[in-house]
Structures are given as C-alpha cells and as structure tokens.
Enzyme design. Structure first.
Site, short mmCIF file in Angstrom:
data_model
loop_
_atom_site.label_atom_id
_atom_site.label_comp_id
_atom_site.label_asym_id
_atom_site.label_seq_id
_atom_site.Cartn_x
_atom_site.Cartn_y
_atom_site.Cartn_z
N LYS B 52 0.84 -1.20 0.00
CA LYS B 52 0.00 0.00 0.00
C LYS B 52 0.88 1.26 0.00
CE LYS B 52 -3.80 -2.51 2.14
NZ LYS B 52 -4.48 -2.94 3.36
N GLN B 96 -4.43 -1.60 9.73
CA GLN B 96 -4.41 -2.93 9.12
C GLN B 96 -5.01 -3.96 10.08
OE1 GLN B 96 -3.29 -3.69 5.92
NE2 GLN B 96 -4.05 -5.76 6.29
N ASP B 119 -10.33 3.34 3.86
CA ASP B 119 -10.94 2.04 3.58
C ASP B 119 -12.46 2.13 3.42
OD1 ASP B 119 -9.24 -0.07 3.29
OD2 ASP B 119 -9.05 -0.48 5.43
#
Lengths: 286, 286
Positions: B52, B96, B119
């Site tokens: 990422k 995460q 997200d």
C-alpha cells in the site's frame, strides 16, 4: 389466510414494556425519557409526534415535546440537538421529519448521538446496524420482524423479496431478513419484470409507496405478504396499502392488513427502542 | 470470453491519479498523505501494508507507516488514532486488520474519522455509504464497479447475484449494484439451492471465501462473472479464486481472472480514496 394483526402484536410489545419501565424507574429513580423535536407547524407531523408522546406515557415513560418555530436557524437546531445529546436525563431523541426546506436533514442525521437515536436512522446508527452491531434497529423494519416472530414465522432459508429501496424501510428490511438467514432480493422502481421476482418468493415485503400496486397475481400460493404501504386511496378515500389486500384471502398463507398491520408496530418499536437505549446507557454507567 | 483485466484497469486508475496528486501538491504545498497503522508482526499483514505504501508513493503521494508493538494497550492505540484524526497533514488513515486478540476492532471502527477513513469501513462511513452519501466507498466493491465501468458494462436493469454477505465485500457490493439500478439478490452460506440463483443472473459477484466453489454449470450462458476470492489452493499451490476460471471460456461473456482481476483494484481504490479525501477536506477549508 392468517391475518397478521399488527395492532395486537403492538399491544403485546407495549404490555411487555410496562414492567421494564417500572423496573428501570425503581432502579434509577426516573422513567426512561424520549425527547421529540418538531420544527414548524405541519399538521400531519404534529399528529404523529402527539401519538408518539401518548404511546410513551401509556407505558410509564416520560417525554418532552420541543416545538421549534419554522424559521429557526440551522445553528439553533444544532444547539438544541447538542444539548439533548448532552442531557443525561434524555434517553431517546427523535427529530420529526420533514424539516422546513432551509434546514439540513443531513446535518441532523449526522448529529444525534447513536446511543440516543430512538429511530435508528442517523448515519452512524445505520453504519452500526449494517455492520450487524446495532444500538437499536430502524423502527418499521424491526416492527415487521416482531410480527414475524410473534407468529413464529422463521424466515431462515426462505426466498424473500423486498420491494422498495428506501433508507428508512427497504434497505434496512433487506438487512434484517438477511441477518435472519433469508435470501433476499431487493427490488425497486428500476427492476424489470417485478412480478417475476415476487411470484417466486416465500415472503414479500412491499414498501414501494404506490397504492394498491400488487395483488393476488403477483404472489405465489401460500406466500407471506407484508404491506408497509399506507395511503388514503382506498375505495371511498379509505386507508389502503401497496397491496390489494381484498384479493389475497384463499390464496396467500398470511398477510398484514392496512390499517392494523405494520403501522402500529412502528411506534411500538420506537418506544421499545427508547426503553432499550435507556437501559443500555444506564447499565454502562452503573 | 472477455477477460476483465483488473491489473490494466488498476494501472489506469493509478495513471489518472498522477496529475490529480500533482495538482493537489501544487495547490496546497504538500502531497496527499496516507497514514498506515499496523500492530504486531504478522508477516502477511506487513507485506500488505508495504504494498500500500509503495502504491501511494508511485503516484506521488506520501505515506507513513506506524509499526506498533503487539502488546500495545487499547488506550495507546486509541491515542494514536486520535492524534492521526487531529493531524491536519494526514488525509487518509488505514489500520491494518487483523489486530492482536486483546485489542478491539470495534473500537477502531468507531474511532477513525469518516473524513479520513481511506478504507470506507468504519461504522460511521458504512452508515453514510448505505444511506447513499458516502465519503468514500469500500475499496473492493468499488474496485469491482470501476472494472465494470471501464469495460462499459452497465448493470442497470440487470439481475445480479452477490454470493457472500461480509461487511467488507458482500453487503457493500450489493448496495453499489443496487445504487446502479441492478436488481440484487444477496446469497450466503444459508442460501438453499445457490445455483438456482446464480444460474438466473446476468451478473454474479462471488465473494464467498471458498476456493473454486463455482464453475461453468453455475452460470448461465453469456453471464458476467466477477471473482473476489483469493486462495493458494489452485493446482500446484497456485493462486485461485472462488470460481473455476478455466471452465468459463466459451460459455460466459466476461470474467475476472485470479490473480489479475479484482485483487489489484483494491489497492488502486484505496489510494484513489485517499486522494479524494485529501481533495474534499482541503476544499472545505479553503
């Protein structure tokens, strides 16, 4: 045909609340409290909020009605909601919609604290709800689930169709039925051949907002039909739903009438939600 | 059969971001910034966050990796997230998952500010999303929509089936397809006769998390098949999806391979989301 009598189920919900409210009041020295905010003087809205207030008081809860002038500013409304969020004696907050056009419903739906959101419709509440971790559930779809549970209708494994994709009914209804392990198809105004879906379904929840739109030919034999509609468009200006109820007898297994079906469940769920929010918040503090 | 090449679409998304990031950087004197928080030392998670970070930097954005020890307390993690929420130079925050078992994912999902939730998966973000007013959209389902748009596949009026009801993929996928005017059935592990649904569908999105679960016989001729699965369970330990891809040629109209289908779209959407959040927040302030 089994008539799914929402008026009766709502009565049972209210009866079950009386001892809960009593127990709460004894334990915490005050009854659960709902604060209702209404802006302007739309007569229909005033009838709704009055009914909500009466329903609260009938089970021993208290409520306050905040009647704000139609020309109140967004800043003043925000301040009002903030003060209700902060007031420890307020358990449930309900802002009656629609608001006058100069006010933002969005802002209200971002502002009411989830732990006091009796309607379960603020953005944050919807988020918790769709993630399967609700504070309380949106009133109308949860009212439908209460009717199904009351009549011991398990939707697990059923083919269910929801007609209508509103944030208030259709979408949360699909979510609740999915959580209960039905396989749900969400139909809407852009669905082609709607009856192809409804004819295949074991359970159809109609929340399309169109008077008398579906009838016997749209449902399979022995289906269960839930009608969320409410219109003054029946013969002679009578109340009717989205379904032509008079056609269903002898064909479907069970159906909700209009009036006396889903309608009474919405307010019953609202006051149960308020009681539940009061209990949750109090137990977290004590 | 048209191969829906997610790697190529992801490349186009990244290319389209380069000038946006440049314009942002020129206007505001700094690049959009993603802060990634990782707790503990799960090797797979470390690979994901590294990818990422690389993807951010490849389009000119900056990112910080906060590596926290596995035994960090909830209070310390909360403090960290609060400080990122408050830091004006942080545009996107990504925590995460999974977290070590002593930490609450719930708390994290309640804490990250929606206006920085890259997200799109916190409770508040999900609420705005399901109400049709998203800050950004959850990465994987939005990645699928980007593939469909790239290949000019309009889902309006389609019969769509989503297999899997997770909060991360299945439910938001159903929501996005419904918004795009498909009629969506959400299937799951408790669905009876799954293939009855999939065989009827114009579009099937498979996000069941079961390797090679569906094949040619489950899809109708000329269907569109999107495979969100990712497993190391193919012949010889190769990567494979939830669909037996090799059966589809000559039968379905279009399908995503694994790897190279939906997978690359998730990170591409994450960095686009971060850029979008940066632009929105900056434009509100200026």
């Amino acid at each position: 045909m089994l008539v799914l009598n929402g008026k009766e189920v709502a009565g049972e919900v209210r009866s079950s609340l009386v001892p809960r409210v009593q127990a709460f009041t004894q334990k915490y020295g005050r009854a659960p409290h709902l604060s209702v905010v209404i802006v302007g003087d739309d007569p229909a809205s005033h009838v709704y909020v009055k009914n909500k207030k009466i329903a609260c008081e009938a089970v021993g809860m208290t409520s306050t009605l905040h009647e704000l002038p139609a020309d109140i500013s967004q800043a003043e409304l925000t301040l009002m909601i903030r003060s209700l969020n902060a007031d420890d004696h307020v358990d449930g907050i309900l802002v009656q919609f629609p608001l006058p056009p100069h006010l933002s419903a969005d802002e209200v739906l971002s502002l009411v604290a989830s732990e006091k959101d009796a309607d379960g419709l603020t953005y944050a509440s919807l988020g918790y709800f769709f993630a399967g971790k609700p504070f309380v559930k949106p009133c109308t779809p949860e009212g439908v689930m209460k009717i199904l549970r009351h009549y011991k209708i398990s939707v697990e494994g059923m083919k269910a169709v929801v007609v209508g994709r509103s944030n208030i009914v259709g979408k949360p209804m699909a979510q609740l039925l999915t959580e209960a392990n039905a396989t749900v198809t969400l139909c809407h105004s852009k669905t082609k051949n709607l009856s192809e879906y409804t004819l295949n379904a074991d359970l159809v929840v109609v929340a399309a907002g169109r008077a008398r739109m579906l009838g016997k030919d749209d449902f399979k034999k022995d289906a269960i039909v839930i009608d969320v509609g409410m219109h003054r468009a029946g013969p002679g200006g009578k109340l009717c739903g989205d379904v032509r109820y008079e056609e269903l007898e002898g064909w479907v297994k069970a159906a909700t009438p209009v009036p006396g079906g889903v309608g009474p469940m919405t307010i019953a769920t609202l006051i149960e939600n308020t009681c539940e929010l009061a209990e949750k918040r109090a137990s977290l503090k004590n």
